[in-house]
Design an enzyme around this catalytic site. Sequence first.
Site, short mmCIF file in Angstrom:
data_model
loop_
_atom_site.label_atom_id
_atom_site.label_comp_id
_atom_site.label_asym_id
_atom_site.label_seq_id
_atom_site.Cartn_x
_atom_site.Cartn_y
_atom_site.Cartn_z
N GLU A 6 86.04 17.04 30.38
CA GLU A 6 85.85 18.48 30.26
C GLU A 6 85.41 18.97 31.65
O GLU A 6 84.46 18.42 32.21
CB GLU A 6 84.77 18.80 29.22
CG GLU A 6 84.62 20.29 29.04
CD GLU A 6 83.59 20.69 28.00
OE1 GLU A 6 83.01 19.82 27.33
OE2 GLU A 6 83.36 21.92 27.89
N ARG A 50 79.44 3.31 25.60
CA ARG A 50 79.30 4.10 26.82
C ARG A 50 78.37 3.39 27.78
O ARG A 50 77.59 2.52 27.39
CB ARG A 50 78.89 5.54 26.54
CG ARG A 50 77.55 5.76 25.93
CD ARG A 50 77.39 7.22 25.47
NE ARG A 50 77.30 8.16 26.56
CZ ARG A 50 78.09 9.25 26.68
NH1 ARG A 50 79.01 9.50 25.77
NH2 ARG A 50 77.94 10.08 27.68
N LYS A 61 75.97 15.24 31.64
CA LYS A 61 76.32 16.31 32.57
C LYS A 61 75.36 17.48 32.44
O LYS A 61 75.06 18.16 33.42
CB LYS A 61 77.76 16.78 32.31
CG LYS A 61 78.80 15.96 33.02
CD LYS A 61 80.17 16.55 32.88
CE LYS A 61 80.75 16.23 31.53
NZ LYS A 61 82.20 16.51 31.43
P1 ATP Z 1 78.37 13.72 29.14
O1 ATP Z 1 77.97 13.36 27.75
O2 ATP Z 1 77.79 12.86 30.20
O3 ATP Z 1 78.21 15.16 29.43
P2 ATP Z 1 81.01 13.84 28.23
O4 ATP Z 1 81.32 12.74 27.31
O5 ATP Z 1 80.72 15.16 27.67
O6 ATP Z 1 79.89 13.37 29.23
P3 ATP Z 1 83.66 14.28 29.08
O7 ATP Z 1 84.11 15.06 30.25
O8 ATP Z 1 83.91 14.83 27.75
O9 ATP Z 1 82.12 14.02 29.31
O10 ATP Z 1 84.14 12.77 29.18
C1 ATP Z 1 85.42 12.36 29.56
C2 ATP Z 1 85.59 10.92 29.14
O11 ATP Z 1 84.61 10.10 29.74
C3 ATP Z 1 85.45 10.76 27.65
O12 ATP Z 1 86.48 9.91 27.18
C4 ATP Z 1 84.11 10.12 27.49
O13 ATP Z 1 84.06 9.31 26.34
C5 ATP Z 1 83.97 9.31 28.77
N1 ATP Z 1 82.57 9.12 29.11
C6 ATP Z 1 81.64 10.06 29.30
N2 ATP Z 1 80.43 9.52 29.54
C7 ATP Z 1 80.61 8.17 29.53
C8 ATP Z 1 79.74 7.05 29.71
N3 ATP Z 1 78.45 7.20 29.97
N4 ATP Z 1 80.28 5.82 29.61
C9 ATP Z 1 81.59 5.65 29.37
N5 ATP Z 1 82.47 6.65 29.17
C10 ATP Z 1 81.98 7.91 29.26
MG MG Z 2 82.15 15.99 26.27
#
Ligand code: ATP
Ligand code: MG
Length: 566
Positions: free
Chosen positions: A41, A268, A278
């Site tokens: 995102e 994760r 984020k």
């Molecule tokens: P955050 O929770 O840190 O804000 P998010 O999951 O909202 O991150 P996205 O931009 O939606 O961030 O994530 C893009 C991809 O990265 C998704 O497939 C998500 O599962 C993966 N991802 C995000 N954080 C992690 C992590 N800590 N470890 C592994 N994969 C991750």
């Molecule tokens: Mg997300």
Amino acid sequence: MAEQTNAEEAKKSLNFIEQIVENDLAEGKNGGRIQTRFPPEPNGYLHIGHAKAICLDFGIAKRYNGICNLRFDDTNPVKEDVEYVDSIKEDIQWLGFQWKDIYYASDYFQQLFDFAIRLIKQGHAYVDEQSSEVIAQQKGTPTQPGVESPYRNRPAEESLDLFLRMNQGEFEEGSMTLRAKIDMASSNMHFRDPIIYRIIKHPHHRTGTTWKVYPMYDFAHGQSDYFEGVTHSLCTLEFEVHRPLYDYFIDLLMTDDGYRPRQTEFNRLNLTYTMMSKRKLLQLVKERLVAGWDDPRMPTLCGYRRRGFTPQSIRNFIDRIGYTKYDGIIDVALLEHSVREDLNETAKRVSAVLNPVKLLITNYPEGKTEQLEAVNNPERPEDGVHEITFSRELYIEQEDFMEDAPKKYYRLTPGQEVRLKSAYIIKCTGCKKAADGTIEEVYAEYLPETKSGLPDSSRKVKSTIHWVSVAHSLPAEIRLYDRLFLAENPAEEKDKELKDLLNPDSLKVLANCRVEAELAEAKPYDHFQFQRIGYFNLDPDSKDGRLIFNRTVSLKDTWNKIKDKV
Ligand code: ATP
Ligand code: MG
């Protein structure tokens, strides 16, 4: 037979996702096609957790001759921005990966809207005029069924009319939502008539004001996978409970051509002394608790880049931790170990004095200089040597001299001999002190026959110290970074304010350092080992001959100790 054993060996080393992919290929699923996507995102910069997803999404595609696309999951215009889109592309490429195509969930807004209309007409969705708070209260608990909305059974035409008018901007944000009509008693809470569209009037960074309703994640992600032809939709474990809903919408969408995307979840990445979300990182930036998204203390990819981490070291780290079905927390020392290991192979060895004190070689002729050879990297003889200048006046580290030293102090103290790295053995003869006791100058005599590389240079001393020549060194600022958070697992400290969780000593600026002349040629992001101290890189703030270095990591490796205890 031997071949079979090899094949089995190879299989054993597959992670569980590669195993799934190989099984799917063996069964001929999706016509043998492998397609993945990385779906960020664009509401922030990528962090090291994303690197784990990136290495998997792109790695699987590469290993199985498939493709991996970049898809921006841009369904919430309030938080998203092109600044983030650009940084995400840059960071993926920096990590060493290349997508085939770029897509945006917003490319599918029309298709998703049409699908929603179809669901309304088929009785699978309805417009609810309750607030999201009331809807949440009616959700029930895992053991108690939810309460049906009074709008649940309204005629399809009425929902259709309202949904179209929601998108015309007739209604206020929050006044209505579109909900999927599934099962208010389902044991899976996500099936209890989830909200699939909400009204948002904020303009979208790509579609402007075309839309006033926006799909929720669960109504966009799986469908986007399907529209693009994704075969393996890999995401983190928190989405496991969303998977039935993912499949539910795919079932409604599917034409019977045998293709369907499958979601698989992995653990994760969580790191000690690190906050990864984020939202928290944005807060650090907004409250100016760090200098920006690329502050070298940030766990963002641009932060690590600026700190001096290499893409290789991050990929090696991700390889080491692997992919499982269990959440845990990884010791940040393992990441540091990975960068140390990589820079040990590649970084040029140079000398820098962080806290200088003058050392006078009293028996070395005034005005004389000598060009000596310094090995660039003992791990790689092919990297050769560079020249350093020796002279009568040098700088050494304050801590490498002690006037009254304890017995086991092997560095400079009156009467004791040490080697100056790549130069001579010297014998300390004394020092000059200011009235307050601070050491102003250290004195020593050099032993000409002990020049490095000469046959007699085998003469033994207990320690070697680094130095630079006063007249042939350059001033530099050196920024010493330490972990940003004090708590081992800051994400668990929910009752504390973010600013109270920070390590007050996470940045120490040394303004009066001296570095050897070789560093005049350094370019931003170039890596070096400052001998006996650590790995450093040139910060992009360096301008007009002003040198600024960031400490990537110290030389001391705590990981091996920890590993032995585990
Ligand atoms: P955050 O929770 O840190 O804000 P998010 O999951 O909202 O991150 P996205 O931009 O939606 O961030 O994530 C893009 C991809 O990265 C998704 O497939 C998500 O599962 C993966 N991802 C995000 N954080 C992690 C992590 N800590 N470890 C592994 N994969 C991750
Ligand atoms: Mg997300």
